[in-house]
Structure formats: C-alpha cells, structure tokens
Design an enzyme around this catalytic site. Sequence first.
Site, PDB file in Angstrom:
ATOM      1  N   TRP B 325       0.934  -1.350   0.090  1.00  0.00           N
ATOM      2  CA  TRP B 325      -0.061  -0.170   0.134  1.00  0.00           C
ATOM      3  C   TRP B 325       0.605   1.241  -0.089  1.00  0.00           C
ATOM      4  O   TRP B 325       0.590   2.068  -0.604  1.00  0.00           O
ATOM      5  CB  TRP B 325      -0.979  -0.011   1.220  1.00  0.00           C
ATOM      6  CG  TRP B 325      -1.707   1.071   1.235  1.00  0.00           C
ATOM      7  CD1 TRP B 325      -3.000   1.297   0.997  1.00  0.00           C
ATOM      8  CD2 TRP B 325      -1.372   2.411   2.118  1.00  0.00           C
ATOM      9  NE1 TRP B 325      -3.384   2.718   1.317  1.00  0.00           N
ATOM     10  CE2 TRP B 325      -2.487   3.423   2.127  1.00  0.00           C
ATOM     11  CE3 TRP B 325      -0.152   2.809   2.872  1.00  0.00           C
ATOM     12  CZ2 TRP B 325      -2.490   4.528   2.569  1.00  0.00           C
ATOM     13  CZ3 TRP B 325      -0.044   3.939   3.500  1.00  0.00           C
ATOM     14  CH2 TRP B 325      -1.157   4.823   3.506  1.00  0.00           C
ATOM     15  N   HIS B 326       1.860   1.006   0.726  1.00  0.00           N
ATOM     16  CA  HIS B 326       2.709   2.334   0.732  1.00  0.00           C
ATOM     17  C   HIS B 326       3.558   2.806  -0.527  1.00  0.00           C
ATOM     18  O   HIS B 326       3.875   3.721  -0.734  1.00  0.00           O
ATOM     19  CB  HIS B 326       3.958   2.277   1.993  1.00  0.00           C
ATOM     20  CG  HIS B 326       3.288   2.316   3.277  1.00  0.00           C
ATOM     21  ND1 HIS B 326       2.994   1.128   3.740  1.00  0.00           N
ATOM     22  CD2 HIS B 326       3.310   3.364   3.966  1.00  0.00           C
ATOM     23  CE1 HIS B 326       2.516   1.459   5.191  1.00  0.00           C
ATOM     24  NE2 HIS B 326       2.738   2.843   5.208  1.00  0.00           N
ATOM     25  N   GLY B 327       3.740   1.782  -1.388  1.00  0.00           N
ATOM     26  CA  GLY B 327       4.014   2.253  -2.555  1.00  0.00           C
ATOM     27  C   GLY B 327       4.709   0.910  -3.574  1.00  0.00           C
ATOM     28  O   GLY B 327       4.848  -0.054  -3.117  1.00  0.00           O
TER      29      GLY B 327
END
Lengths: 293, 478
Positions: B325-327
């Site tokens: 989700w962060h990247g």
Amino acid sequence: MKKFLKKIGILLLLTLVLMQLLDWIYTYAFTHSVPRNKVQYVLQMEPQHIDYIFLGSSRVENHIISRQIEEKTGKKAINLGIQGAQLADILLMIKLLDEQKITYDKIFVQVDYNYSVKSKSGISKSYALPYISNPVIAADLEQNDKRFLYYKYIPFYRYATHDHLIGFREVAASFFKKNARIDLSDGFDAKKGEATLEEFRFPEDVPQKNEIIEEIESIVKTEDRELIFFCAPFCNMTVNEAYLDYLSGHMEGFYNYAKLFEDEQSLFWNCGHLNKEGAEAFTEKIIAQHLKS
Amino acid sequence: MLFNSIEFLIFLPTVFFLYWYVFNKKIGLQNAFILIISYVFYAWWDYRFLTLIMASTLVDFFVARAMEKAESKKWRKLLLIISLSFNLGLLGFFKYYNFFIESWMEMWSNMGIEMQSYTLQIILPVGISFYTFQTLSYTLDVYKKKIKATDSFINFAAYVAFFPQLVAGPIERASSLLPQFGKKRKIEEDNMIDGLGLIIWGLFKKIVIADSCAVYVNAIFDNYENLNSLTLILGAIYFAFQIYGDFSGYSDMAIGIARLLGFKLMRNFAYPYFSRDIAEFWRRWHISLSTWFRDYLYIPLGGSRGNKWFQLRNVLIIFLVSGFWHGANWTFIVWGALHALYFIPLLLMGRNRKYLDTVGENGVFPSLKEIAQMLLTFILSCIAWVVFRAETVADAWNYFIRMFSFNFNGNLDYLSSERYSVEAVPIIGLLVLIEWWSRNKEHPLKGRYYMTKIGLTLILILMLGVFSNTNDFIYFQF
C-alpha cells in the site's frame, strides 16, 4: 467564540514578541562573537593592508593556500573564497573590503562558468543577512533581492528563511565561542583524498558581457592595485571548453589554468576541485607566475 | 498546499471565518462550503486530479444507493465488485502500473529474454491511497449493512474530500465521519482550543523533528558507502524519527484543523516508540490504516479464527499488503515482510495482545525490563525503516552490511550537509523526553498550563524549526 479568539490573539502577539526578541538575540550573537564565516570575518577586520586577496567560490577556497604564499613570498595573503559564491557575491566582498578600509596590491577573482551567473549565492547572502543595517549590505540586498523589505521589516524572517546557515545551530556555536572549522585568517579549506571524477559541462552560450565584471573592474582598478581574473584547474573530462577560450579572448587580465593539471588526475578531488596536494601545486604555480617579485 | 506553508496560513483563517460566520446559517451550506474549499485545497497541487476524486465520489455514491435498494444478494455483490474494481483499478493504474510492467520485464530479462518497454510517464495523484481507502470503507460498510447509504451527495462528497485529512489521513470510516456531516456543528471553544494545541504540536513534530532529521537522513542515505557504522546507525534512528515526526505531525495537524471546524477525527498515533513489542507498535502506529486492514481484510480473511497456519497466512497477507500500500517498490514489500517476521513469533506464542495498556502507566520511570523491551522494539523498527527509506533492496542490504560491520573509525563523520552526524541527537532526546512525560495524554500540550506549554512550543518552533528547506510530507507520495 470570544475565549478562543482571545487565545488566538494572545498567541499571535506572543509569536510577534518572540520573533522580535529572537531577532535581537541572533543579531547580537552574530555581531559580538568570534567570526565563524568569511563575511563575518571581513566585517570584523581592522583597517589594514593585505598584499594578496583571493576571491571566488569553493574553487578558490579549496585551491589557494595563503600560508604557503606567505612563507614563499613574505607577503600577507588571504583566501576569501566562499563555497557557492558567484560573481555578485565577490562584488559584495570587494565593496565590504573597501568599506572596512582594507587595502591590497593584487586581487585575484575566479572567473569560469560563473561568468554566466548573475544571481547571488544563497550561502554568502545568508552570511550577510545578520548585518542588514550595514549600508553596503543593505544597498546590495535592496538591489539584488526581492525579499529585501521582508528581511528588513519582518523580525526574524531573515534568520528563519536561512536557518541552515544563520539559524539556532550557528547562534549556539557563536555563544559558546566555537571557532570556525577552518582558520579564517588563512581561509583555505582542504579537500582530502580522491573522489570519482565525473564529466563537467560548461554552458553552451557565453554572454557578450557581464555587468558585474565591469563593476568589479571599475572598483578595483586603480593605479596602485592589480586585478587578476583566473580560472582554476579542471580535470580532463570537461565539455564545451570553447567557453573558456572565449573568456581568454575577451577578458583583459584573464589567466586560464583549466588545463594546468590535465594529465595529473591524482591531484583532483572531483572534476572542479583539487585535493590538498593539488592545491599546493596550484598555489605554487600562482606564486611562480604572479607573486614572485 | 502544505499545512506548514504561508498559503495555508492565509487559507485556514479565511476558511474558519467564512465557515463559522458566513455559512453557519444552514448545515447544507456549511457542507457545500467544505466541499468547495476541499477541492480548492486539492487543486492547489494539481487540478487535473480532481476529476479522479470526483469520479470516485460519483461512482461510490450511486453504487451505494443502488446497493441500498437492491434486494438480491447477487446484485449487491455485483455492485460491490463495480466499486472495488473502479477504485482499486484507478489506484492500481496510477500507483502500480509501471511497477508491474518493470518487474515483469526484469523477470524475463533475468531469464535472458529482452522485452520491449511499455512503461508510461504517470504522475501519482497526491493522497490517492488515502481517499480510495476512505471511500471503499463506505461501500464496504453499506454492503455489509453496517451503515445506510447516504442520500446527500454533498455530504458524501465532502466526506471523501474533507481537506484536513484528504491527502494523508487519518483514513476515516464512513460510520464515524459521514454522520458528522449530517449534524449541526456547534462552536465548542474548549474543543477548538485543544485543536489549536494539536496543530502547534503537529507543527513542532514536522518542522523541528522531521525536517531537522531530514537534513541528516538525506546526507547519510545518499552517501552511505563512505560513512562509518555509527553514522549509519544514527541514519536509521534519524529516519525513524523523521517519518514519525512527519506523519504523526501531519495527523495531529489534520485532527486539530478538523476540530476547529467542529469535527472529530480518529487518533492516528499513540506514542509508537514506547511500545514493548511489535504487536503493540502496530496498535500505536498509523492506527487508522492498521484498523482499516484489520476490519476490511484481516477479519474477512478469517482473522485469528482457524488453525495457526491459517492465522499465519492472514498475518503475512496483511503485512505484505500493508507494505505494498505504501508504494510500488520492493523495498515496501520487504518492509512489510520484516514486520510480519517480527509479529509471527508473538502470534505463535499467543502474546500478540499482551500489552494493551500504556507502558509505565502508574510510574514515572519504566522498569529495566520495559526499557529493554522498548529498545528491542525500536531497534527492530529501525532495521525495517532502513529498508523503507532505501532506494532499492540492494541499497538496503549494502547499508546493513556497512552498518553491521561495526567499523567506527574513531571519527565522527562530517556529512555533505556540512554538519556532524551526531548533531541531531539532542533534538530527538528532547522529543523522547516530552513524549515520555505525556504518554498518558492524547498530546503533550493537553492539560494544565496549556497556554504556557503552547508558548514554549512556539519558542522551540521558531528557534529550532527548519523553515528554509520545507520538505513535502513523506506520506503524500503514498
């Protein structure tokens, strides 16, 4: 809502009072402490005569060893090169030297790709900001910086916006009388070791003229002082060298040392900067060509 | 528009004044005003991406309405799939398209087959991961019949775009935030004054802690090959505090700003570095995301029901998805995997819910055991942060090799940012001390001597803050 707005009002007032208070404290610290940068050093100099003065960016600061010149010539020299300085900063330093009644025989000004740059460097401007009441600095900032009025009339704004160089860290160091990292009376800052050399590209186009150079010439050139423009050595990985050829052909008193150590890459820290050994060799060259009587 | 910018300093008081004194007659008017200024706030970055928020809002509003009316479960499911496909499709395209293409090509390249590149020049819309999850929580809750679909488009659009938390959270649940748009907001001065404290404390964490640490972190991570072990250890610690100050500072400011407008947002951080194990850390770090994954992924997967292998699978999925989700980078996936690795032993021993209270709740100082537990948890999180911060997994690996070589050289490294590597330690020490004394409160400025504490914080902000090199909030990129 009254209670909330009252608190907001108190906080705004407190912020303004704090800004003014901090402005006074920071200004006091910079004007009453041992010098920790070269602008501060010049502003604290007593009137005196220095035989040779070197001005420019890190390509002067890392290249000219004043002590070596003094030992070899018996004359007094100082390196006033400041990392990142551009021609506009050099001009300000020349004006400050005159204001402080510093006389000199020869002044060396670094000219290379900075011939295309007309703005001031953030670094030397930051160093000058605490002394905004100095008429030379005020006039210079008024002419060159759109934010001059903010610096002058919003307390603490100049320190907040340049905190990396004149912020709390520097003020604390001044209060504790911490000396500068280098000896400012010499001004040389050695680069140690050898870094990887990467291509250095000069600008494609050379301006027809540079007004700052013209102003420097008009201030410095008098009967008893000599102005020398020079380009310090680069490694052999430069592109668009015609740029320097143009300067050699058009500037009076310009010495191009760009290719001086073309085949001696061990003297470089990176393509635009010599290491300590390189600086010693370059200083020797300057002595031999310009300073031997 | 950044919360710590001059523009926002003008924007917020203007919005505050208009909100309470001009548009206060009708709640609908206030909500419409919030919607418009939220769009203005977002358009300040890039107005083109407003269409994405608007599209997401329109799709989910009508899908949820249709879901509400739908009688068959099959039809409801189909509508949910439409919402999920649309939202996750947008997120997938803007955030992960190039990553998947590059990873695919690299896989074939490793087998000696070169393929033509089909990557695109895609700009990641600010905050897309945050508002996508927020709007998804709405359709999922309507699908599960936890909430009713709203019939006010303005309220729903304002809920999706609510400017204080639009670009970096907290990720609010529809069940908590959406009803607040339906009720008349009253001026509650004590709440507002507390909100002001949160804004100032958040500002302190951002511009004093995070931005100061950033100066050292950038210099260390960009040049780690030439620095000694002590500096690299400091780099990892500084980054731990940079990301904490940056993200929790933003969350505090968002919660504080929402309070000025009469809204209550959920708490997002609860002193995570005073955690005694990784499970506690995740109950205290980015709470709105952890609980989102818990409610909408972990529990639907079966949660902690079933045998240990089943639970292990669920935990692994949660952490990997959370990392991703962060990247779109393998570093985030490895970061998630590391946390899963830390968490799994606690799960296997049945100790993952051991610490639900606050450390040293009844005393001034922690016990030696608690100090050791907190240190170990912090060290583990720092190791994971190195992977999170590194450009590539290989960089992280090389960083570790150098850091664990314990080559201290006897010198303090002088960094490219023209300062010694240890210089930021006192600032971090100051934060740790302040937070330790305040660990039982929502934020350190709360409670007695409120105005004095705010005044002192202002002094610290003015003196120690980084104003010259304003950094974007790290989580904007996610």
